[in-house]
Design a protein around this motif. Structure first.
Motif: not given
Length: 185
Positions: A79, A82, A98, A102-103
């Motif tokens: 990740a 992000a 983040y 995108h989580d």
């Protein structure tokens, strides 16, 4: 309900966002933004592991950005794109911050909020300003399909393909302001 600590975050969220925003394709400014917090709300992670916050920040040029963030006690695998940055929390230690779109935990909670399945929480330790989160929907949001409008007042955010939106209504004394913050298509 999430625990909000009376503590510091170093570097602070606005400092991290000032470095991160200019690298986003939807950033409207030039150079380093001068940001101020303009509102927002929190959502609870059902497992209590991830902090979820949707923050509104205004740049000195008058543009207001919608920045959903998650706070984690360890980095997420794969990740890096992000990652907004890392910060030292005065109580919890190092936090990895983040971009929440995108989580998967944040996406699930934002969609649950849009469906009316979960409530939004106050963002601040003091609840001196009354915030109400409302929603308008033409149908149920598709599972896993979330598009966050990043710039308030963006004309592209109001097209025919918009299924619904989430708004934060802020009441400060007699004044009431409503800001559209997320759209699911």
């Amino acid at each position: 309900m999430a625990v909000i600590h009376h503590t510091t975050l170093t570097p602070g969220k606005l400092e991290l966002l000032s470095a991160w925003l200019p690298r986003r394709p939807w950033y409207r400014g030039r150079g380093t933004p001068v940001l101020a917090k303009a509102g927002g709300f929190r959502l609870d992670d059902p497992d209590g592991e991830v902090g979820i916050e949707l923050m509104l920040v205004s740049d000195a040029d008058g543009t207001t950005y919608v920045v959903p963030m998650t706070y984690r006690s360890a980095p997420r695998a794969a990740a890096d794109e992000a990652l907004v940055g890392t910060s030292e929390h005065g109580v919890l230690g190092r936090r990895w911050i983040y971009d929440a779109v995108h989580d998967p935990i944040a996406v699930a909670q934002l969609l649950a909020l849009a469906r009316g399945d979960v409530p939004a929480q106050h963002q601040d330790v003091s609840n001196t300003v009354d915030r109400t989160v409302t929603r308008a929907w033409s149908g149920a949001p598709d599972a896993g399909e979330l598009h966050v409008v990043r710039v308030l007042g963006d004309p592209d955010a109001d097209g025919d393909d918009v299924a619904g939106w989430i708004a934060v209504e802020v009441r400060d004394g007699a004044a009431v302001r409503s800001r559209r913050v997320a759209v699911v298509r």
